[in-house]
Write a protein that holds these residues in place. Structure first.
Motif, PDB file in Angstrom:
ATOM      1  N   THR A 208       0.819  -1.232   0.000  1.00  0.00           N
ATOM      2  CA  THR A 208       0.000   0.000   0.000  1.00  0.00           C
ATOM      3  C   THR A 208       0.848   1.274   0.000  1.00  0.00           C
ATOM      4  N   GLU A 209       2.151   1.117   0.198  1.00  0.00           N
ATOM      5  CA  GLU A 209       3.046   2.284   0.234  1.00  0.00           C
ATOM      6  C   GLU A 209       2.902   3.099  -1.065  1.00  0.00           C
ATOM      7  N   ASN A 210       2.866   4.421  -0.939  1.00  0.00           N
ATOM      8  CA  ASN A 210       2.821   5.333  -2.100  1.00  0.00           C
ATOM      9  C   ASN A 210       1.575   5.180  -2.967  1.00  0.00           C
ATOM     10  N   VAL A 211       0.506   4.607  -2.406  1.00  0.00           N
ATOM     11  CA  VAL A 211      -0.698   4.413  -3.246  1.00  0.00           C
ATOM     12  C   VAL A 211      -1.375   5.748  -3.558  1.00  0.00           C
ATOM     13  N   LEU A 212      -1.151   6.762  -2.728  1.00  0.00           N
ATOM     14  CA  LEU A 212      -1.731   8.086  -2.998  1.00  0.00           C
ATOM     15  C   LEU A 212      -0.720   8.867  -3.831  1.00  0.00           C
ATOM     16  N   ASP A 213      -0.722   8.562  -5.131  1.00  0.00           N
ATOM     17  CA  ASP A 213       0.280   9.165  -6.012  1.00  0.00           C
ATOM     18  C   ASP A 213      -0.406   9.797  -7.229  1.00  0.00           C
ATOM     19  N   ALA A 214       0.407  10.303  -8.145  1.00  0.00           N
ATOM     20  CA  ALA A 214      -0.135  11.010  -9.315  1.00  0.00           C
ATOM     21  C   ALA A 214      -1.069  10.099 -10.121  1.00  0.00           C
ATOM     22  N   ARG A 215      -0.709   8.814 -10.227  1.00  0.00           N
ATOM     23  CA  ARG A 215      -1.572   7.909 -11.003  1.00  0.00           C
ATOM     24  C   ARG A 215      -2.956   7.838 -10.376  1.00  0.00           C
ATOM     25  N   THR A 216      -2.999   7.609  -9.062  1.00  0.00           N
ATOM     26  CA  THR A 216      -4.288   7.503  -8.354  1.00  0.00           C
ATOM     27  C   THR A 216      -5.065   8.810  -8.472  1.00  0.00           C
ATOM     28  N   PHE A 217      -4.400   9.940  -8.225  1.00  0.00           N
ATOM     29  CA  PHE A 217      -5.098  11.230  -8.300  1.00  0.00           C
ATOM     30  C   PHE A 217      -5.667  11.447  -9.708  1.00  0.00           C
ATOM     31  N   GLY A 218      -4.916  10.997 -10.714  1.00  0.00           N
ATOM     32  CA  GLY A 218      -5.341  11.198 -12.098  1.00  0.00           C
ATOM     33  C   GLY A 218      -6.579  10.399 -12.481  1.00  0.00           C
ATOM     34  N   GLY A 232       1.446   8.352   6.689  1.00  0.00           N
ATOM     35  CA  GLY A 232       2.169   9.212   5.758  1.00  0.00           C
ATOM     36  C   GLY A 232       2.813   8.417   4.631  1.00  0.00           C
ATOM     37  N   ALA A 233       3.188   7.168   4.902  1.00  0.00           N
ATOM     38  CA  ALA A 233       3.857   6.347   3.888  1.00  0.00           C
ATOM     39  C   ALA A 233       2.968   6.077   2.674  1.00  0.00           C
ATOM     40  N   HIS A 234       1.660   6.313   2.811  1.00  0.00           N
ATOM     41  CA  HIS A 234       0.767   6.096   1.663  1.00  0.00           C
ATOM     42  C   HIS A 234       0.869   7.206   0.630  1.00  0.00           C
ATOM     43  N   LEU A 235       1.345   8.367   1.056  1.00  0.00           N
ATOM     44  CA  LEU A 235       1.260   9.561   0.198  1.00  0.00           C
ATOM     45  C   LEU A 235       2.610   9.905  -0.431  1.00  0.00           C
ATOM     46  N   VAL A 236       2.598  10.151  -1.729  1.00  0.00           N
ATOM     47  CA  VAL A 236       3.782  10.714  -2.399  1.00  0.00           C
ATOM     48  C   VAL A 236       3.604  12.232  -2.315  1.00  0.00           C
ATOM     49  N   GLU A 237       4.362  12.843  -1.415  1.00  0.00           N
ATOM     50  CA  GLU A 237       4.101  14.247  -1.052  1.00  0.00           C
ATOM     51  C   GLU A 237       4.198  15.184  -2.253  1.00  0.00           C
ATOM     52  N   GLN A 238       5.237  15.005  -3.080  1.00  0.00           N
ATOM     53  CA  GLN A 238       5.391  15.907  -4.227  1.00  0.00           C
ATOM     54  C   GLN A 238       4.216  15.760  -5.196  1.00  0.00           C
ATOM     55  N   ASP A 239       3.682  14.545  -5.312  1.00  0.00           N
ATOM     56  CA  ASP A 239       2.536  14.336  -6.220  1.00  0.00           C
ATOM     57  C   ASP A 239       1.305  15.097  -5.713  1.00  0.00           C
ATOM     58  N   LEU A 240       1.158  15.222  -4.396  1.00  0.00           N
ATOM     59  CA  LEU A 240       0.041  16.012  -3.860  1.00  0.00           C
ATOM     60  C   LEU A 240       0.248  17.490  -4.174  1.00  0.00           C
ATOM     61  N   VAL A 241       1.463  17.977  -3.958  1.00  0.00           N
ATOM     62  CA  VAL A 241       1.762  19.386  -4.259  1.00  0.00           C
ATOM     63  C   VAL A 241       1.464  19.670  -5.732  1.00  0.00           C
ATOM     64  N   ASP A 242       1.913  18.775  -6.615  1.00  0.00           N
ATOM     65  CA  ASP A 242       1.692  18.969  -8.059  1.00  0.00           C
ATOM     66  C   ASP A 242       0.201  18.905  -8.387  1.00  0.00           C
ATOM     67  N   ALA A 243      -0.520  17.956  -7.764  1.00  0.00           N
ATOM     68  CA  ALA A 243      -1.949  17.779  -8.073  1.00  0.00           C
ATOM     69  C   ALA A 243      -2.748  19.012  -7.642  1.00  0.00           C
ATOM     70  N   LEU A 244      -2.335  19.660  -6.547  1.00  0.00           N
ATOM     71  CA  LEU A 244      -3.018  20.902  -6.128  1.00  0.00           C
ATOM     72  C   LEU A 244      -2.666  22.026  -7.098  1.00  0.00           C
ATOM     73  N   ALA A 245      -1.423  22.037  -7.546  1.00  0.00           N
ATOM     74  CA  ALA A 245      -0.988  23.115  -8.447  1.00  0.00           C
ATOM     75  C   ALA A 245      -1.685  23.020  -9.811  1.00  0.00           C
ATOM     76  N   ASN A 246      -1.903  21.789 -10.295  1.00  0.00           N
ATOM     77  CA  ASN A 246      -2.483  21.690 -11.649  1.00  0.00           C
ATOM     78  C   ASN A 246      -3.992  21.431 -11.642  1.00  0.00           C
ATOM     79  N   GLY A 247      -4.624  21.483 -10.469  1.00  0.00           N
ATOM     80  CA  GLY A 247      -6.090  21.381 -10.392  1.00  0.00           C
ATOM     81  C   GLY A 247      -6.625  19.960 -10.379  1.00  0.00           C
ATOM     82  N   THR A 248      -5.731  18.975 -10.414  1.00  0.00           N
ATOM     83  CA  THR A 248      -6.212  17.587 -10.310  1.00  0.00           C
ATOM     84  C   THR A 248      -6.959  17.403  -8.995  1.00  0.00           C
ATOM     85  N   LEU A 249      -6.403  17.998  -7.912  1.00  0.00           N
ATOM     86  CA  LEU A 249      -7.073  17.989  -6.604  1.00  0.00           C
ATOM     87  C   LEU A 249      -7.376  19.421  -6.193  1.00  0.00           C
TER      88      LEU A 249
END
Ligand code: NAP
Ligand code: GLV
Length: 316
Positions: A208-218, A232-249
């Motif tokens: 389950t590690e890194n399951v909250l990543d750009a692929r999942t958000f997409g 915290g190990a579930h989340l790829v932190e940079q992918d969250l920052v990017d997803a907020l920046a580009n409107g995915t989240l």
């Protein structure tokens, strides 16, 4: 019966008093470095590796939380750390499920009624009425339908929003649309489609590690929300920052982090669309935990089996 106790950053006295009231015949002691006397049971949270070094005869290790990732990490880093025949038993609810339900209901209502956006507007002294999201399409998806996930899914469904859940094995839950299979597999992607609020209640395991990543958000509808109350190990932190920046989240509520406490200079503190709580969504309640652990120790001592035994190969 001899019982070791270890809970970092807490006053052990109240715990030892409670445990000795619940188990009057037991010899209880707070473990300290250098203590090598044998024991039958250990009741611990985030124990140091050294605690297990001279305890080959432990019958069971009771984890004072639901997630056993910290203990299993010791074993993964150095196989043989845990006594080979000791059961690992985790807390099952013990008062955490209602807390988790309140936390997630609050986050869902906040996003449904756009309080997150009103907070940003207030900071700018702006007065704009925002149409609430339609209830009937504000689908909440709960990742993990175990003790906590199933309770949270039902609690969120009581708000009137559609709720779906994802687990490894198939489940039936009244009023909840359920999906099962492998993370990142076709059923996972089908689960994510239409989910406006993704709530994570998976255990932290190698799978389950890194399951909250750009692929999942997409795979979520554009502008979805994330609520991470697992690890915290579930989340790829940079992918969250990017997803907020580009409107995915649109926004995220985070209770758990890779490094806790979150570092002073962590970029999440400066992102107004991220709501941070200090790993407090569901606290271990002393009396409830003591009662559950004591009942299970007595059952094991009578030779009975107990629930909540961790499958260490599976990681939860
Ligand atoms: P649980 O009863 O063991 O439930 C775990 C659920 O996750 C099960 O439904 C399981 O599926 C599913 N799952 C596990 N691995 C999976 C995978 N690879 N793919 C799909 N589904 C998978 O655990 P719980 O008591 O609900 O607790 C869940 C987690 O919440 C804990 O591990 C902990 O990390 C976290 N937690 C956080 C806090 C906090 O304060 N933030 C407090 C308590 C707990 P199956 O049902 O098919 O096995
Ligand atoms: C808390 O995070 C727990 O796993 O109980």
């Amino acid at each position: 019966m001899k019982i070791l106790f270890w809970l970092p950053q807490a006053d052990a006295t109240a715990w030892l008093d409670g445990l000795s009231r619940a188990l009057p015949g037991a010899e209880l002691r707070a473990w300290q470095p250098g203590d090598t006397a044998p024991a039958d049971y250990a009741v611990v949270w985030h124990p140091p590796r050294e605690l297990f070094a001279t305890q080959p005869d432990l019958c069971a290790v009771f984890n004072l939380g639901a997630g056993v990732d910290a203990i299993l990490a010791l074993e993964r880093e150095s196989p043989g750390t845990l006594p080979r025949d000791a059961l690992l038993v985790r807390l099952e609810d013990s008062g955490m499920a209602p807390q988790m339900a309140e936390y997630v209901q609050h986050a869902v209502l906040r996003y449904l009624r756009r309080f997150d956006e009103y907070t940003l507007q207030q900071a700018r002294r702006e007065w704009h009425v925002l149409a609430p999201h339609p209830l009937e399409t504000f689908t909440v998806g709960v990742l993990g339908l175990g003790v906590l996930g199933a309770h949270v899914a039902r609690a969120v469904a009581s708000l009137g929003v559609p709720v779906r859940g994802f687990s490894r094995s198939a489940k039936t839950l009244d009023g909840i649309e359920t999906f099962s299979g492998e993370l990142r597999g076709p059923q996972f992607d089908a689960f994510l489609a239409d989910v406006k609020v993704l709530v994570n209640l998976l255990p932290a395991t190698p799978d389950t590690e890194n399951v909250l990543d750009a692929r999942t958000f997409g795979k979520l509808p554009s502008g979805a929300y994330l609520v991470n109350v697992a690890r915290g190990a579930h989340l790829v932190e940079q992918d969250l920052v990017d997803a907020l920046a580009n409107g995915t989240l649109s926004a995220a509520t985070l209770d758990v982090f890779n490094h806790e406490p979150l570092a002073d200079d962590h970029p999440f503190w400066r992102e107004p669309r991220i709501t941070i709580t200090p790993h407090s969504s569901a606290l271990t309640l002393r009396e409830e935990a003591i009662s559950q652990v004591a009942d299970k120790i007595e059952a094991l001592a009578r030779g009975e089996t107990v629930s909540g035994i961790v499958n260490t190969a599976r990681g939860y």
